[in-house]
Design a protein around this motif. Sequence first.
Motif, mmCIF file in Angstrom:
data_model
loop_
_atom_site.group_PDB
_atom_site.id
_atom_site.type_symbol
_atom_site.label_atom_id
_atom_site.label_comp_id
_atom_site.label_asym_id
_atom_site.label_seq_id
_atom_site.Cartn_x
_atom_site.Cartn_y
_atom_site.Cartn_z
ATOM 1 N N ARG A 101 -8.241 -46.527 -2.318
ATOM 2 C CA ARG A 101 -9.273 -46.396 -3.351
ATOM 3 C C ARG A 101 -8.680 -45.886 -4.651
ATOM 4 O O ARG A 101 -9.029 -46.337 -5.739
ATOM 5 N N TRP A 102 -7.763 -44.915 -4.553
ATOM 6 C CA TRP A 102 -7.211 -44.291 -5.750
ATOM 7 C C TRP A 102 -6.086 -45.102 -6.380
ATOM 8 O O TRP A 102 -5.632 -44.788 -7.468
ATOM 9 N N LYS A 103 -5.631 -46.141 -5.675
ATOM 10 C CA LYS A 103 -4.556 -46.972 -6.212
ATOM 11 C C LYS A 103 -5.010 -47.634 -7.512
ATOM 12 O O LYS A 103 -4.276 -47.650 -8.496
ATOM 13 N N ASP A 104 -6.214 -48.189 -7.533
ATOM 14 C CA ASP A 104 -6.734 -48.876 -8.717
ATOM 15 C C ASP A 104 -7.552 -47.952 -9.608
ATOM 16 O O ASP A 104 -7.637 -48.177 -10.815
ATOM 17 N N ASN A 105 -8.178 -46.942 -9.027
ATOM 18 C CA ASN A 105 -9.078 -46.069 -9.784
ATOM 19 C C ASN A 105 -8.793 -44.620 -9.414
ATOM 20 O O ASN A 105 -9.491 -44.042 -8.587
ATOM 21 N N PRO A 106 -7.782 -43.985 -10.036
ATOM 22 C CA PRO A 106 -7.446 -42.597 -9.660
ATOM 23 C C PRO A 106 -8.560 -41.637 -10.056
ATOM 24 O O PRO A 106 -9.280 -41.881 -11.028
ATOM 25 N N PRO A 107 -8.731 -40.552 -9.306
ATOM 26 C CA PRO A 107 -9.790 -39.602 -9.623
ATOM 27 C C PRO A 107 -9.446 -38.783 -10.866
ATOM 28 O O PRO A 107 -8.275 -38.619 -11.221
ATOM 29 N N ASN A 108 -10.480 -38.270 -11.513
ATOM 30 C CA ASN A 108 -10.273 -37.396 -12.665
ATOM 31 C C ASN A 108 -9.791 -36.043 -12.179
ATOM 32 O O ASN A 108 -10.191 -35.579 -11.117
ATOM 33 N N PRO A 109 -8.933 -35.381 -12.961
ATOM 34 C CA PRO A 109 -8.486 -34.054 -12.546
ATOM 35 C C PRO A 109 -9.654 -33.073 -12.535
ATOM 36 O O PRO A 109 -10.536 -33.120 -13.391
ATOM 37 N N ALA A 110 -9.682 -32.218 -11.533
ATOM 38 C CA ALA A 110 -10.743 -31.221 -11.397
ATOM 39 C C ALA A 110 -10.127 -29.916 -10.943
ATOM 40 O O ALA A 110 -9.194 -29.916 -10.137
ATOM 41 N N PRO A 111 -10.635 -28.802 -11.439
ATOM 42 C CA PRO A 111 -10.107 -27.518 -10.980
ATOM 43 C C PRO A 111 -10.453 -27.283 -9.523
ATOM 44 O O PRO A 111 -11.404 -27.858 -8.989
ATOM 45 N N PHE A 112 -9.682 -26.424 -8.884
ATOM 46 C CA PHE A 112 -9.893 -26.129 -7.480
ATOM 47 C C PHE A 112 -11.251 -25.475 -7.275
ATOM 48 O O PHE A 112 -11.569 -24.481 -7.915
ATOM 49 N N ARG A 113 -12.068 -26.046 -6.420
ATOM 50 C CA ARG A 113 -13.412 -25.541 -6.098
ATOM 51 C C ARG A 113 -14.230 -25.260 -7.352
ATOM 52 O O ARG A 113 -14.774 -24.179 -7.544
ATOM 53 N N ALA A 114 -14.306 -26.249 -8.198
ATOM 54 C CA ALA A 114 -15.072 -26.083 -9.437
ATOM 55 C C ALA A 114 -16.560 -26.014 -9.130
ATOM 56 O O ALA A 114 -17.059 -26.653 -8.204
ATOM 57 N N ASP A 115 -17.282 -25.207 -9.897
ATOM 58 C CA ASP A 115 -18.727 -25.132 -9.750
ATOM 59 C C ASP A 115 -19.351 -26.419 -10.274
ATOM 60 O O ASP A 115 -18.837 -27.039 -11.209
ATOM 61 N N ALA A 116 -20.472 -26.807 -9.696
ATOM 62 C CA ALA A 116 -21.155 -28.017 -10.129
ATOM 63 C C ALA A 116 -21.620 -27.880 -11.575
ATOM 64 O O ALA A 116 -21.548 -28.820 -12.352
ATOM 65 N N GLU A 117 -22.122 -26.737 -11.927
ATOM 66 C CA GLU A 117 -22.545 -26.488 -13.298
ATOM 67 C C GLU A 117 -22.217 -25.039 -13.642
ATOM 68 O O GLU A 117 -22.180 -24.178 -12.768
ATOM 69 N N PRO A 118 -21.991 -24.764 -14.908
ATOM 70 C CA PRO A 118 -21.652 -23.381 -15.263
ATOM 71 C C PRO A 118 -22.815 -22.430 -14.996
ATOM 72 O O PRO A 118 -23.977 -22.771 -15.194
ATOM 73 N N VAL A 119 -22.480 -21.257 -14.518
ATOM 74 C CA VAL A 119 -23.481 -20.242 -14.211
ATOM 75 C C VAL A 119 -23.675 -19.374 -15.449
ATOM 76 O O VAL A 119 -22.697 -18.877 -16.006
ATOM 77 N N PRO A 120 -24.928 -19.194 -15.891
ATOM 78 C CA PRO A 120 -25.126 -18.353 -17.072
ATOM 79 C C PRO A 120 -24.758 -16.907 -16.774
ATOM 80 O O PRO A 120 -25.096 -16.377 -15.722
ATOM 81 N N ARG A 121 -24.066 -16.286 -17.705
ATOM 82 C CA ARG A 121 -23.628 -14.897 -17.524
ATOM 83 C C ARG A 121 -24.676 -13.947 -18.061
ATOM 84 O O ARG A 121 -25.304 -14.209 -19.071
#
Length: 84
Positions: free
Chosen positions: A34-54
């Motif tokens: 699958r990744w041969k033709d369409n490599p995945p976008n880089p993502a940080p390790f265990r990234a949150d789905a959405e930013p958490v408001p502080r």
Amino acid sequence: MTEQDDWEREFDHRWANSAEHKEPSARARMLAARWKDNPPNPAPFRADAEPVPRRSSWASTAMVFGCVVAIMVLIGLVQYSSAG
């Protein structure tokens, strides 16, 4: 032969781990194809789905201070009611 000998021969992990060529798992082969033709976008390790408001530091400080005051009032009320 005993049943234990059959078990050890059937599941000889040392022999399997010493193999020169190890075939990748089915999932690894699928992802590689699958990744041969369409490599995945880089993502940080265990990234949150959405930013958490502080919360602001003032809100946290006020909450802690409020809890301490409430506990002191509660202790004072308990001591006052038991003394009188």
